[in-house]
Design a protein around this motif. Structure first.
Motif, PDB file in Angstrom:
ATOM      1  N   ARG A  29      -5.189  20.043 -25.000  1.00  0.00           N
ATOM      2  CA  ARG A  29      -4.529  18.869 -25.575  1.00  0.00           C
ATOM      3  C   ARG A  29      -3.204  19.332 -26.173  1.00  0.00           C
ATOM      4  O   ARG A  29      -3.175  20.159 -27.080  1.00  0.00           O
ATOM      5  N   THR A  30      -2.111  18.763 -25.670  1.00  0.00           N
ATOM      6  CA  THR A  30      -0.779  19.120 -26.130  1.00  0.00           C
ATOM      7  C   THR A  30      -0.058  17.866 -26.585  1.00  0.00           C
ATOM      8  O   THR A  30       0.082  16.916 -25.814  1.00  0.00           O
ATOM      9  N   HIS A  31       0.375  17.850 -27.851  1.00  0.00           N
ATOM     10  CA  HIS A  31       1.031  16.684 -28.460  1.00  0.00           C
ATOM     11  C   HIS A  31       0.208  15.415 -28.248  1.00  0.00           C
ATOM     12  O   HIS A  31       0.742  14.338 -27.966  1.00  0.00           O
ATOM     13  N   GLY A  32      -1.120  15.571 -28.339  1.00  0.00           N
ATOM     14  CA  GLY A  32      -2.013  14.422 -28.266  1.00  0.00           C
ATOM     15  C   GLY A  32      -2.483  14.065 -26.875  1.00  0.00           C
ATOM     16  O   GLY A  32      -3.381  13.229 -26.728  1.00  0.00           O
ATOM     17  N   GLU A  33      -1.924  14.669 -25.840  1.00  0.00           N
ATOM     18  CA  GLU A  33      -2.268  14.316 -24.459  1.00  0.00           C
ATOM     19  C   GLU A  33      -3.106  15.417 -23.805  1.00  0.00           C
ATOM     20  O   GLU A  33      -2.800  16.603 -23.947  1.00  0.00           O
ATOM     21  N   LEU A  34      -4.161  15.014 -23.074  1.00  0.00           N
ATOM     22  CA  LEU A  34      -5.005  15.967 -22.357  1.00  0.00           C
ATOM     23  C   LEU A  34      -4.365  16.373 -21.040  1.00  0.00           C
ATOM     24  O   LEU A  34      -3.839  15.524 -20.310  1.00  0.00           O
ATOM     25  N   GLY A 129      -8.914   9.822 -41.909  1.00  0.00           N
ATOM     26  CA  GLY A 129      -8.262   9.589 -40.622  1.00  0.00           C
ATOM     27  C   GLY A 129      -9.188   9.981 -39.493  1.00  0.00           C
ATOM     28  O   GLY A 129     -10.228  10.604 -39.718  1.00  0.00           O
ATOM     29  N   PRO A 130      -8.830   9.637 -38.263  1.00  0.00           N
ATOM     30  CA  PRO A 130      -9.670   9.995 -37.116  1.00  0.00           C
ATOM     31  C   PRO A 130      -9.648  11.489 -36.854  1.00  0.00           C
ATOM     32  O   PRO A 130      -8.822  12.229 -37.411  1.00  0.00           O
ATOM     33  N   THR A 131     -10.559  11.954 -36.002  1.00  0.00           N
ATOM     34  CA  THR A 131     -10.586  13.356 -35.606  1.00  0.00           C
ATOM     35  C   THR A 131      -9.237  13.760 -35.012  1.00  0.00           C
ATOM     36  O   THR A 131      -8.654  13.031 -34.218  1.00  0.00           O
ATOM     37  N   GLY A 132      -8.737  14.919 -35.429  1.00  0.00           N
ATOM     38  CA  GLY A 132      -7.479  15.411 -34.882  1.00  0.00           C
ATOM     39  C   GLY A 132      -6.241  14.841 -35.537  1.00  0.00           C
ATOM     40  O   GLY A 132      -5.135  15.010 -35.014  1.00  0.00           O
ATOM     41  N   SER A 133      -6.406  14.189 -36.695  1.00  0.00           N
ATOM     42  CA  SER A 133      -5.248  13.569 -37.355  1.00  0.00           C
ATOM     43  C   SER A 133      -4.606  14.485 -38.388  1.00  0.00           C
ATOM     44  O   SER A 133      -3.661  14.081 -39.071  1.00  0.00           O
ATOM     45  N   GLY A 134      -5.114  15.691 -38.540  1.00  0.00           N
ATOM     46  CA  GLY A 134      -4.487  16.652 -39.437  1.00  0.00           C
ATOM     47  C   GLY A 134      -5.001  16.647 -40.859  1.00  0.00           C
ATOM     48  O   GLY A 134      -4.350  17.163 -41.775  1.00  0.00           O
ATOM     49  N   LYS A 135      -6.216  16.119 -41.064  1.00  0.00           N
ATOM     50  CA  LYS A 135      -6.771  16.039 -42.427  1.00  0.00           C
ATOM     51  C   LYS A 135      -6.934  17.426 -43.050  1.00  0.00           C
ATOM     52  O   LYS A 135      -6.556  17.650 -44.209  1.00  0.00           O
ATOM     53  N   SER A 136      -7.503  18.360 -42.297  1.00  0.00           N
ATOM     54  CA  SER A 136      -7.737  19.708 -42.822  1.00  0.00           C
ATOM     55  C   SER A 136      -6.422  20.399 -43.159  1.00  0.00           C
ATOM     56  O   SER A 136      -6.327  21.128 -44.159  1.00  0.00           O
ATOM     57  N   THR A 137      -5.401  20.174 -42.353  1.00  0.00           N
ATOM     58  CA  THR A 137      -4.095  20.792 -42.597  1.00  0.00           C
ATOM     59  C   THR A 137      -3.460  20.221 -43.858  1.00  0.00           C
ATOM     60  O   THR A 137      -2.861  20.956 -44.652  1.00  0.00           O
ATOM     61  N   CYS A 266      -2.524   9.307 -39.568  1.00  0.00           N
ATOM     62  CA  CYS A 266      -2.697   9.453 -38.121  1.00  0.00           C
ATOM     63  C   CYS A 266      -1.446  10.134 -37.583  1.00  0.00           C
ATOM     64  O   CYS A 266      -0.378  10.072 -38.200  1.00  0.00           O
ATOM     65  N   LEU A 267      -1.573  10.822 -36.467  1.00  0.00           N
ATOM     66  CA  LEU A 267      -0.453  11.518 -35.853  1.00  0.00           C
ATOM     67  C   LEU A 267       0.007  10.738 -34.629  1.00  0.00           C
ATOM     68  O   LEU A 267      -0.784  10.465 -33.724  1.00  0.00           O
ATOM     69  N   ILE A 268       1.285  10.394 -34.591  1.00  0.00           N
ATOM     70  CA  ILE A 268       1.830   9.518 -33.555  1.00  0.00           C
ATOM     71  C   ILE A 268       2.879  10.281 -32.746  1.00  0.00           C
ATOM     72  O   ILE A 268       3.737  10.969 -33.325  1.00  0.00           O
ATOM     73  N   PRO A 269       2.844  10.180 -31.411  1.00  0.00           N
ATOM     74  CA  PRO A 269       3.852  10.872 -30.584  1.00  0.00           C
ATOM     75  C   PRO A 269       5.266  10.439 -30.954  1.00  0.00           C
ATOM     76  O   PRO A 269       5.536   9.257 -31.173  1.00  0.00           O
ATOM     77  N   LEU A 270       6.161  11.419 -31.042  1.00  0.00           N
ATOM     78  CA  LEU A 270       7.567  11.117 -31.297  1.00  0.00           C
ATOM     79  C   LEU A 270       8.159  10.337 -30.133  1.00  0.00           C
ATOM     80  O   LEU A 270       7.794  10.552 -28.971  1.00  0.00           O
ATOM     81  N   ALA A 271       9.085   9.461 -30.447  1.00  0.00           N
ATOM     82  CA  ALA A 271       9.687   8.609 -29.407  1.00  0.00           C
ATOM     83  C   ALA A 271      10.355   9.434 -28.315  1.00  0.00           C
ATOM     84  O   ALA A 271      10.315   9.073 -27.135  1.00  0.00           O
ATOM     85  N   GLY A 272      10.939  10.572 -28.698  1.00  0.00           N
ATOM     86  CA  GLY A 272      11.625  11.403 -27.712  1.00  0.00           C
ATOM     87  C   GLY A 272      10.742  12.456 -27.079  1.00  0.00           C
ATOM     88  O   GLY A 272      11.196  13.256 -26.256  1.00  0.00           O
TER      89      GLY A 272
END
Length: 349
Positions: A29-34, A129-137, A266-272
């Protein structure tokens, strides 16, 4: 290919997760995409790769039918959180790559109010937040901020230990569920006899852990923890609903007495492209908010966050509209990640 080579490949690609499943290609998974990595390994190599990370005790527990959680460090020093599980007769492992350095709250792009929440003397602060949203970080960044600024005793209870802290001003003891202690609740009860100032609980999973965490916060400690919820009001409901019916009113009263903040992210993909940005919702334990929790008026918390912006509160939709106006995210993703898309459309018309 060895597991350490696959880990290095994923790290160099900027991936956050690696999925290894019997009979399947490696997926990262890279930048949210498998992304499927065909040809990276030969068929039949998956199970040996998974087993190469497991200790004899992990293999024994897995053979007895348990899922297995543990931390792993590659030969080049990359740390990972690993979960091994069965599915439809097959075996799979999910590997979360962890940063060797703990990012700051500023580097994570999180609200300034988290600095003041981290420096509280007592109470309960939740990151959700959902799994993978960076809570632990986020929690690690808060703990490391305290570590750099205050001489306090910090106990973390994790499953497994993710970030490893270096001793700065604080004294930090990290305890791993399964290796050092049998459960979160056991470790919490034990922590009260270990003179802590701050207790980090990896996750409030059940009534026993919730009850112990509330007691710790009531007795003058700062307790930090996580929940898999997607909004402040849902977080309150989840905590109360996890408790037996006869205890729910008491838990609500306890929660109203100790809750200092809920940060949903939540972590959202950057527009660019090329990365993700956090969108957050912040609820703080004002007198008005505490009364709403005590009186079971969770439906009014949204209004409290909207009217409490001067104190540092905001709703997820407010933050999504801010990111959209700054051209950091697309309109499509703003609506996709909103917990109330109809209301968001009013902000962004």
């Amino acid at each position: 290919m060895r597991i350490d080579e696959i880990i290095l490949f994923a790290k160099n690609a900027g991936s956050s997760d690696i999925h290894i499943s019997a009979g399947e290609p490696i997926i990262v998974r890279t930048h949210g995409e498998l992304e499927r990595q065909r040809g990276l390994i030969a068929d039949g190599e998956q199970i040996p790769l998974i087993e190469s990370m497991m200790s004899e005790s992990h293999k024994k527990a897995f053979a007895e039918g348990h899922d297995v959680d543990f931390s792993y460090q590659s030969e080049v020093g990359v740390r990972l959180r690993v979960n091994v599980y069965r599915y439809q007769g097959g075996i799979s492992a999910t590997l979360r790559l962890l940063s060797n350095s703990i990012p700051t709250l500023e580097e994570l792009g999180l609200p300034d109010v988290l600095y003041s929440l981290a420096m509280l003397q007592r109470g309960l602060v939740l990151v959700t937040g959902p799994t993978g949203s960076g809570k632990s970080t986020t929690l690690a960044a808060m703990i490391d901020y305290v570590n750099a600024n205050r001489a306090q005793h910090i106990i973390t209870i994790e499953d497994p230990v993710e970030y490893v802290y270096s001793q700065k001003k604080a004294m930090i003891h990290q305890r791993e569920v399964g290796a050092d202690v049998p459960s979160f609740a056991y470790a919490l009860r034990s922590a009260l006899r270990e003179d802590p100032d701050i207790i980090l609980v990896g996750e409030m999973r059940d009534y026993e852990t919730i009850s112990a965490a509330l007691t710790a916060a009531e007795t003058g400690h700062l307790v930090l923890s996580t929940l898999h919820t997607t909004g402040a009001a849902l977080t309150i409901d989840r905590i109360v609903d996890a408790c037996p019916g006869e205890s729910q009113n008491q838990v609500r009263i306890q929660l109203a007495g100790v809750l200092k903040g809920v940060i949903t992210q939540c972590l959202i993909p950057l527009a660019g492209g090329g990365g993700r940005v956090p969108a957050t919702e912040v609820l703080l334990g004002s007198d008005a908010v505490m009364n709403m929790i005590r009186e079971n008026k969770g439906h009014q918390l949204q209004t409290a966050m909207q009217s409490g912006m001067a104190q540092g509160m905001h709703t997820l939709n407010t933050d999504l509209s801010r990111l959209l106006n700054a051209n950091k995210i697309t309109r499509e993703n703003a609506l996709r990640y909103s917990n109330d898309p109809k209301e968001l459309q009013q902000y962004i018309l």
